[in-house]
Design a protein around this motif. Structure first.
Motif, mmCIF file in Angstrom:
data_model
loop_
_atom_site.group_PDB
_atom_site.id
_atom_site.type_symbol
_atom_site.label_atom_id
_atom_site.label_comp_id
_atom_site.label_asym_id
_atom_site.label_seq_id
_atom_site.Cartn_x
_atom_site.Cartn_y
_atom_site.Cartn_z
ATOM 1 N N ASN A 11 0.867 -1.170 0.000
ATOM 2 C CA ASN A 11 0.000 0.000 0.000
ATOM 3 C C ASN A 11 0.908 1.225 0.000
ATOM 4 N N ASP A 12 0.662 2.150 -0.906
ATOM 5 C CA ASP A 12 1.537 3.306 -1.066
ATOM 6 C C ASP A 12 1.357 4.346 0.029
ATOM 7 N N ASN A 13 0.323 4.196 0.839
ATOM 8 C CA ASN A 13 0.038 5.155 1.897
ATOM 9 C C ASN A 13 0.983 4.908 3.077
ATOM 10 N N ALA A 14 1.926 5.810 3.282
ATOM 11 C CA ALA A 14 2.922 5.647 4.340
ATOM 12 C C ALA A 14 2.315 5.664 5.732
ATOM 13 N N GLU A 15 1.086 6.161 5.853
ATOM 14 C CA GLU A 15 0.430 6.238 7.153
ATOM 15 C C GLU A 15 -0.077 4.879 7.640
ATOM 16 N N ILE A 16 -0.332 3.963 6.710
ATOM 17 C CA ILE A 16 -0.901 2.675 7.103
ATOM 18 C C ILE A 16 -0.075 1.494 6.603
ATOM 19 N N SER A 17 1.089 1.763 6.022
ATOM 20 C CA SER A 17 1.898 0.701 5.440
ATOM 21 C C SER A 17 3.370 0.919 5.750
ATOM 22 N N ARG A 18 4.000 -0.047 6.405
ATOM 23 C CA ARG A 18 5.438 0.061 6.679
ATOM 24 C C ARG A 18 6.247 0.101 5.368
ATOM 25 N N PRO A 19 6.015 -0.794 4.397
ATOM 26 C CA PRO A 19 6.755 -0.675 3.138
ATOM 27 C C PRO A 19 6.517 0.655 2.434
ATOM 28 N N ILE A 257 -14.855 0.698 5.195
ATOM 29 C CA ILE A 257 -13.434 1.033 5.037
ATOM 30 C C ILE A 257 -13.303 2.497 4.631
ATOM 31 N N ILE A 258 -12.453 3.240 5.337
ATOM 32 C CA ILE A 258 -12.225 4.661 5.043
ATOM 33 C C ILE A 258 -10.724 4.907 4.928
ATOM 34 N N TYR A 259 -10.302 5.466 3.812
ATOM 35 C CA TYR A 259 -8.900 5.818 3.629
ATOM 36 C C TYR A 259 -8.679 7.334 3.685
#
Length: 368
Positions: A11-19, A257-259
């Motif tokens: 997942n490209d979202n740095a807020e919810i994805s360590r990678p 689900i909310i992003y």
């Protein structure tokens, strides 16, 4: 430096994805980063596409049930495909960053390539997986567990949220605990809310078998408090959780689900505590915990290990033993709404974006 991030569900979202966070840090420091991942979303159970030519997706067997044999087969085939992509492109990269629990990728890359490898231990499978237990499966899971530990110990460097996980990497000299990083979204929480409710609890994340919803709902009923529950997410237990909420006459709002952070702001700012209850997990720090902490929201927690100790030491919430509805009912009855300052101090010292990003960058520079 050229780096390949090898991770099963990116997942490209740095807020919810360590990678996603690691990629963002490296790119900001002018390091070339490519990613190889699955074309399947584990949380949403749907196929995914990425617009960037820096992200290569691997065709992956879909599955609908987290406890099905199809999930096991899908993961195994995906691990082999991720390894093959890394092997085929080994001359393009100086460092492989591999997320465990897909640790067998580390083993195969170490056998067939000479590239440096950083393993990020996000979870230890199969220990935390909700597969049904029987004698034959117990043997398979035991072998799988041993292979994972052996694989992780072959890496050149190990990082993890969990000191417990790092202890398993006992043959790696270069290892360090690095917690999740995030940018704060501190706002004035509505704690003096003159609400019709005694307490408002929010849950963000997968509504699955590992989470202690039954204990929470039993405790709410037993506490006799007027409590409202906000639920953000989806999962295998969504229908049964909502059915129990309605049967127990517990006030709730289900958002799905909310992003979008702005939408999430409004939900969290109208909540008093985040729920971080687990029944069975080997993890010791959760993504959902930082989802609460970045808003200054204290937690109700049953996760053992590092997070349990942080809650006690920094007074950033309340701990209870998973499955103990009597203890949790007592916790609900005694919750103080004045822990926000403690949470913000803990966040700034341990989870703030710049602090964590420097640790991530240093890990890569040490191997370059």
């Amino acid at each position: 430096m050229n780096v390949l991030l090898i991770t099963p569900f990116y997942n490209d979202n740095a807020e919810i994805s360590r990678p996603g966070f690691v990629r963002e840090v490296l790119v900001k420091n002018n390091i070339n980063v490519d990613i190889v991942t699955s074309d399947f979303s584990h949380p949403q159970k749907t196929k995914v596409k990425f617009d960037s030519d820096k992200i290569k997706t691997i065709k992956t067997l879909s599955y609908n049930n987290n406890t099905s044999i199809f999930r096991f087969i899908s993961h195994f085939l995906l691990a082999l495909s991720l390894f093959y992509y890394g092997f085929k492109n080994r001359n393009k990269y100086d460092i492989f960053y591999v997320t465990a629990p897909f640790a067998i990728v580390v083993l195969l890359l170490k056998i067939f390539t000479s590239n440096k490898i950083i393993v990020d231990i996000i979870d230890f499978w199969p220990d935390s997986l909700p597969f049904p237990k029987n004698k034959l499966l117990a043997i398979v899971l035991s072998c799988w567990s041993k292979i994972n530990r052996m694989s992780i110990n072959l890496a050149d460097s190990a990082i993890s949220l969990s000191t417990t996980f790092l202890k398993e990497a006992n043959k790696i000299k270069n290892k360090k605990q690095i917690l999740l990083g995030s940018k704060s979204r501190f706002k004035s929480l509505d704690n003096n809310h003159n609400s019709e409710y005694d307490l408002r609890i929010v849950y963000i994340g997968n509504i699955g078998l590992l989470y202690d919803f039954d204990t929470l709902l039993d405790a709410i009923v037993d506490s006799r408090l007027k409590i409202h529950v906000n639920i953000v997410g989806d999962g295998d237990k969504r229908h049964s959780v909502i059915e129990r909420l309605e049967k127990g006459n517990i006030s709730y709002t289900y958002y799905g689900i909310i992003y979008n952070d702005d939408k999430l702001d409004n939900i969290i700012l109208e909540s008093d505590f985040g729920f971080n209850g687990f029944i069975n997990t080997t993890a010791s720090f959760s993504y959902k915990a930082i989802s609460y902490f970045k808003y200054g929201l204290p937690i109700i927690n049953s996760m053992k290990g590092d997070l349990w100790d942080y809650v006690e030491e920094y007074e950033i919430g309340y701990n209870y033993t998973g499955g103990d509805k009597k203890q949790l009912a007592t916790v609900l009855s005694s919750c103080s709404l004045s822990l926000t300052d403690n949470v913000q101090s803990f966040f700034n010292e341990n989870l703030e974006y710049e602090i964590v990003s420097k640790k991530i960058l240093q890990t890569f520079l040490e191997l370059s």
